[in-house]
Design a protein around this motif. Structure first.
Motif, PDB file in Angstrom:
ATOM      1  N   TRP A 797      -7.857  -3.472 -13.301  1.00  0.00           N
ATOM      2  CA  TRP A 797      -6.562  -3.998 -12.894  1.00  0.00           C
ATOM      3  C   TRP A 797      -6.662  -4.589 -11.488  1.00  0.00           C
ATOM      4  N   THR A 798      -5.631  -5.319 -11.103  1.00  0.00           N
ATOM      5  CA  THR A 798      -5.542  -5.859  -9.748  1.00  0.00           C
ATOM      6  C   THR A 798      -4.424  -5.143  -9.007  1.00  0.00           C
ATOM      7  N   PRO A 799      -4.649  -4.723  -7.767  1.00  0.00           N
ATOM      8  CA  PRO A 799      -3.611  -4.000  -7.026  1.00  0.00           C
ATOM      9  C   PRO A 799      -2.348  -4.835  -6.879  1.00  0.00           C
ATOM     10  N   PRO A 800      -1.193  -4.196  -6.785  1.00  0.00           N
ATOM     11  CA  PRO A 800       0.042  -4.946  -6.590  1.00  0.00           C
ATOM     12  C   PRO A 800       0.072  -5.586  -5.205  1.00  0.00           C
ATOM     13  N   THR A 801       0.627  -6.789  -5.133  1.00  0.00           N
ATOM     14  CA  THR A 801       0.768  -7.433  -3.828  1.00  0.00           C
ATOM     15  C   THR A 801       1.964  -6.888  -3.070  1.00  0.00           C
ATOM     16  N   ASP A 802       2.973  -6.419  -3.786  1.00  0.00           N
ATOM     17  CA  ASP A 802       4.163  -5.829  -3.158  1.00  0.00           C
ATOM     18  C   ASP A 802       4.040  -4.313  -3.252  1.00  0.00           C
ATOM     19  N   THR A 803       3.770  -3.685  -2.118  1.00  0.00           N
ATOM     20  CA  THR A 803       3.598  -2.230  -2.121  1.00  0.00           C
ATOM     21  C   THR A 803       4.831  -1.492  -1.611  1.00  0.00           C
ATOM     22  N   GLY A 804       5.941  -2.184  -1.438  1.00  0.00           N
ATOM     23  CA  GLY A 804       7.132  -1.519  -0.916  1.00  0.00           C
ATOM     24  C   GLY A 804       7.022  -1.313   0.577  1.00  0.00           C
ATOM     25  N   ASP A 805       7.458  -0.157   1.061  1.00  0.00           N
ATOM     26  CA  ASP A 805       7.441   0.090   2.503  1.00  0.00           C
ATOM     27  C   ASP A 805       6.355   1.092   2.902  1.00  0.00           C
ATOM     28  N   ALA A 806       5.295   1.194   2.098  1.00  0.00           N
ATOM     29  CA  ALA A 806       4.160   2.056   2.438  1.00  0.00           C
ATOM     30  C   ALA A 806       2.909   1.474   1.790  1.00  0.00           C
ATOM     31  N   ARG A 807       1.779   2.082   2.077  1.00  0.00           N
ATOM     32  CA  ARG A 807       0.510   1.608   1.538  1.00  0.00           C
ATOM     33  C   ARG A 807       0.149   2.379   0.273  1.00  0.00           C
TER      34      ARG A 807
END
Length: 886
Positions: A797-807
């Motif tokens: 899979w590819t990591p999400p580009t939008d991680t919200g307000d944390a890593r």
């Protein structure tokens, strides 16, 4: 003779005879002489540190120096009827310059000159002992001693064989880059005792984890010295400054340097990561400083060190042995056996050249190096061939050496590269030796400057570990433009960057040009055991190759039978980088890499057909699971997904690494046991309103005792400790994170490592960060795929580009057979997110011919985000690596 040494010698002789290497059959005669099967010949020379250079050089009347022994050999070498042995008695042979050997010092008539030591007891040293230690009034714990006579400068100090750290710390001012250096926020540095001694170090990190990226690429760690500090004006040395900040860029390709390797200038505003070599920075046990004007050495002892009885060595000589052959008059048929080479330095980085790194210890040098060096056809006046930059020298080096041998030696406590077998080296061997505690590259073979390539060099059954200690972009084994070289059965572990690096000059494919033509062919990397590599820098591999490796797959590079595992930084198990052409990657065991086991697709620009560089990836055991196929010349076939080592034939695993006669090398300890080196590149991210996640690069120099754990400590802006948390080394290896409770204010974090001997000095501090509450969940990962086999599948899979307000700190994977969710953690979770690289994990224990649904969701301090879903069917006859999307 000890049994294990006799066995190693027999193995060496048998290997030489089996390989048919020219001139090495004479090693059988040396073995017989050493075991008493033949009488000692009268031409042998005997040396002792207590000898007399006016003596005859016999067993009863040895000479004292290596130079006198060489001269006696020179007088006897012409008419050899047997191998001539120079017997080095136990003791230390101190050098102020190299033992220089040329064609006159060679063997002849099919026989060799053997420089024979007595193992750990025979040391060829470039060090000067430091004595007369006294406490420094007014500085608790600090000691000083007069510098040894003749010691004008050094970059290394050792206490009982343990490397000390040059005084270092955070830059005490805010810096703004200028054309010649910096403007500082205050005149603090100008008030230091000797500001022109200070050296700025630039280390890249992962920007998403609150670490600056300020080097010349994530694979480099350049260094430049301060030339002067007057008021708030800091001027840097030239040409280091310009070579690191003016690299020519293509006018029509924004941001692309003509070197095509990394940026054209120091990134992140050119701010150094830290400063080294200043008296004012002496604040941690194990740190030292040489005041050159006062001719005094300062040192803060570690716990348990007693300077009154310690052997303190300052590295002084820059070369220990230098073979100066030429194309017309090579130096030849010389062997060094059972000798330790140590305590040599390299002073070029302390001078105006500094260390303006390109890759693998190669640097840009010269007053206008940035404008012309190695740029060949791409700029007017460019020197050729393309990418012919300056190689780091070896503290032991040979050029145009034929049938040179190093066996059962130790290369340790060295300040440049350990052993350099340079241009024109042929039919030479390095075996049964240890390379550790070296500032730069371990072994260097050949070069990239267009001179006669090295050929027929065999580097086999060596242990290389705990390096590089100073120039962290260096590698364990560096192989340039060479032919018929073999790198086999070595164990390489706990290294800061790539383990083995081969080839050069492939970067022009970045602009659609073919790789630089070169003479390389028929090189082999086989049956090595490589693990815990890339422990500090990124964008490398267990075996890294670029450029043309031959003229066809038949004579191109072979990477076979290696076991490569547990990479830490961003990279691949086997990295076929720019222009890598005609490489075969076959029969390897590859696991625990960050985002690829084999990186292999690059366009072949030698014609206009749009094919990929011809590459064969065959019959490997791996986790990547890429499907069989022929992608325009990139052939992938017969590779098997491994869910664990039980999936790999035991014979394949047993054949990798040191052969049985050499496994005693793993039990040898070099230097005294000490605390570990401090961890590096500490970064932080929020773990909620009351905590931070802490990540860092682990210690790869463990002090001779395995690291058992790490402790993170937080400090507020007043320097008060406000938080502490510890983790075992095993747990950190699994998660790559420590959760540290802290107040809701900006804090910096340091990390220490511990082993059975004690706790390291603290790392350099992280940048300040305050914890913040996390409420927004990350988006779902994208592009999920299952690459299936009969009983296992690789989920990619590819990591999400939008991680919200944390890593993102992990992933949760579910499998529809009802097993508990799989928690995915580790270093690759962190580094692939920053670079948007794909990830993969193997799911084992599946049933043949069964349809499975798998989900993957990102985890942050805010919780578990939405999942991506993929479905696929296994099958007992399904092609290995079948790819099914959602």
């Amino acid at each position: 003779m000890p049994t294990h040494r006799r066995a190693a010698l027999v193995t060496l002789v048998a290997s030489a005879l089996a390989l048919g290497t020219p001139g090495l059959a004479a090693s059988a005669a040396a073995g017989r002489a050493e075991t008493g099967a033949t009488a000692k010949v009268s031409s042998d020379v005997y040396v002792s540190p207590t000898g007399d250079d006016h003596a005859a050089g016999t067993a009863r009347s040895p000479v004292r120096t290596l130079d006198r022994a060489r001269d006696l050999v020179r007088a006897r070498a012409a008419g050899l009827r047997a191998d001539l042995t120079v017997h080095l008695a136990p003791g230390t042979y101190r050098r102020t310059g190299p033992l220089v050997l040329d064609a006159r010092d060679s063997g002849g008539n099919g026989h060799r000159v053997i420089w024979q030591g007595t193992g750990d007891a025979t040391l060829i040293s470039g060090g000067r002992r430091v004595t007369g230690w006294r406490r420094v009034p007014g500085r608790a714990g600090l000691w000083s001693a007069p510098a040894p006579r003749g010691l004008l400068d050094t970059r290394q100090l050792y206490v009982d064989g343990v490397r000390a750290q040059r005084a270092r710390g955070a830059v005490p001012v805010t810096l703004t880059q200028t054309a010649t250096g910096y403007t500082a926020s205050s005149d603090t540095i100008a008030h230091w005792k000797h500001p022109a001694d200070a050296e700025f170090v630039y280390t890249s990190g992962e920007a998403l984890w609150n670490v600056e990226r300020n080097g010349l690429g994530q694979w480099t760690e350049p260094r430049c010295r301060v030339a002067a500090a007057e008021g708030t004006t800091i001027t840097m040395t030239q040409p280091c400054w310009d070579n690191s900040n003016k690299r020519v860029e293509f006018p029509d390709i924004p941001g692309r340097t003509v070197s095509m390797v990394g940026p054209g200038k120091l990134t992140d505003g050119g701010k150094p990561s830290y400063v080294e070599n200043a008296y004012e920075l002496l604040d941690q046990p194990g740190e030292w400083y040489l005041d050159k004007s006062a001719h005094r050495v300062y040192y803060l002892p570690r716990k348990g060190e007693r300077l009154s009885r310690a052997d303190v060595e300052a590295a002084a000589a820059e070369k220990l042995v230098e073979g100066r052959g030429t194309a017309d008059a090579p130096v030849h048929d010389i062997v060094f056996r059972d000798i330790e080479f140590g305590y040599a330095t390299w002073l070029t980085p302390s001078g105006p050249e500094g260390f303006s790194e390109i890759q693998a210890g190669y640097t840009v040098t010269g007053d206008r190096g940035w404008a012309t060096q190695g740029l060949c056809q791409y700029v007017e006046g460019g020197t050729c061939p393309f990418a012919s930059w300056t190689k780091m020298p070896g503290n032991v080096s040979f050029a145009y050496g034929q049938r040179i041998g190093f066996a059962d030696d130790v290369f340790a406590h060295l300040g440049a590269s350990g052993l350099e077998l340079g241009a024109g080296t042929a039919d030479s061997t390095v075996s049964g030796s240890i390379f550790t505690d070296i500032s730069g590259n371990g072994v260097e073979i050949g070069g990239v400057d267009g001179q006669t390539p090295a050929s027929g060099v065999q580097v086999t059954d060596n242990h290389l570990y705990g390096l590089p200690r100073e120039y962290h972009g260096a590698v364990a084994i560096l192989n340039g433009y060479t032919q018929h070289d073999t790198i086999a059965h070595n164990q390489i572990d706990h290294v800061g960057y790539s383990a083995v690096s081969l080839g050069w000059g492939g970067w022009p494919d970045k602009i659609g040009d073919p790789a630089t033509p070169n003479p390389s062919h028929d090189n082999t990397v086989r049956n090595n055991l490589i693990h815990d590599y890339m422990q500090m820098l990124d964008d490398g591999g267990g075996v890294y190759t670029q450029g043309l490796t031959g003229t066809s797959l038949a004579d191109g590079e072979k990477v076979t039978g290696n076991v490569i595992h547990d990479q830490w930084g961003l990279g691949k198990s086997v990295y076929t980088d720019n222009g890598c052409t005609y490489e075969t990657v076959e029969g390897n065991v590859l696991y625990h890499a960050s985002y690829a086991n084999v990186a292999s697709r690059h366009t072949d620009y030698r014609d206009g057909l749009g094919n990929n560089d011809p590459t064969l990836v065959k019959d490997n055991w791996w986790e990547e699971g890429t499907a069989d196929g022929d992608n325009k010349g990139l052939v992938t076939t017969g590779n098997q997904i491994m869910a664990g080592l039980s999936d790999v034939p035991a014979a394949v695993l047993d054949a990798a690494g040191l052969e049985p006669a050499y496994r005693h090398l793993l039990d040898r300890r070099i230097g005294a046991v000490s605390v570990p080196e401090a961890p590096s590149r500490v970064g932080t991210g929020t773990a909620g309103a009351d905590a931070l996640w802490v990540t860092f690069n682990p210690t790869f120099a463990d002090g001779g005792s395995p690291v058992t754990g790490y402790t993170a400590r937080a400090y507020d802006t007043a320097g008060r400790q406000v938080g502490e948390a510890s983790v075992s080394a095993a747990e950190f290896k699994r998660t790559a994170l420590i959760r540290l409770g802290v107040p809701a204010t900006p804090v910096t974090v340091t990390v220490t490592a511990r082993n059975a001997h004690g706790e390291s000095a603290p790392s350099l501090a992280s940048a300040p960060l305050a914890p913040t509450a996390a409420h927004t969940l990350p988006a779902a990962p994208t592009g999920p795929k299952l690459r299936t086999a009969a009983t296992a599948a690789t989920l990619a899979w590819t990591p999400p580009t939008d991680t919200g307000d944390a890593r993102v700190t992990g992933y949760r994977v579910t499998v529809s057979d009802g097993r508990d969710p799989v928690e995915v953690t580790g270093r690759d979770v962190l580094v692939t997110q920053a670079s948007a690289k794909g990830m993969f994990r193997v799911i084992g224990g599946l049933l043949p011919g069964t349809r499975y649904t798998v989900t993957v969701a990102a985890v942050t301090a805010a919780g578990v985000g939405p999942a991506a879903t993929v479905t696929a069917t296994t099958g007992s006859t399904a092609p290995q690596g079948q790819v099914v999307g959602n």
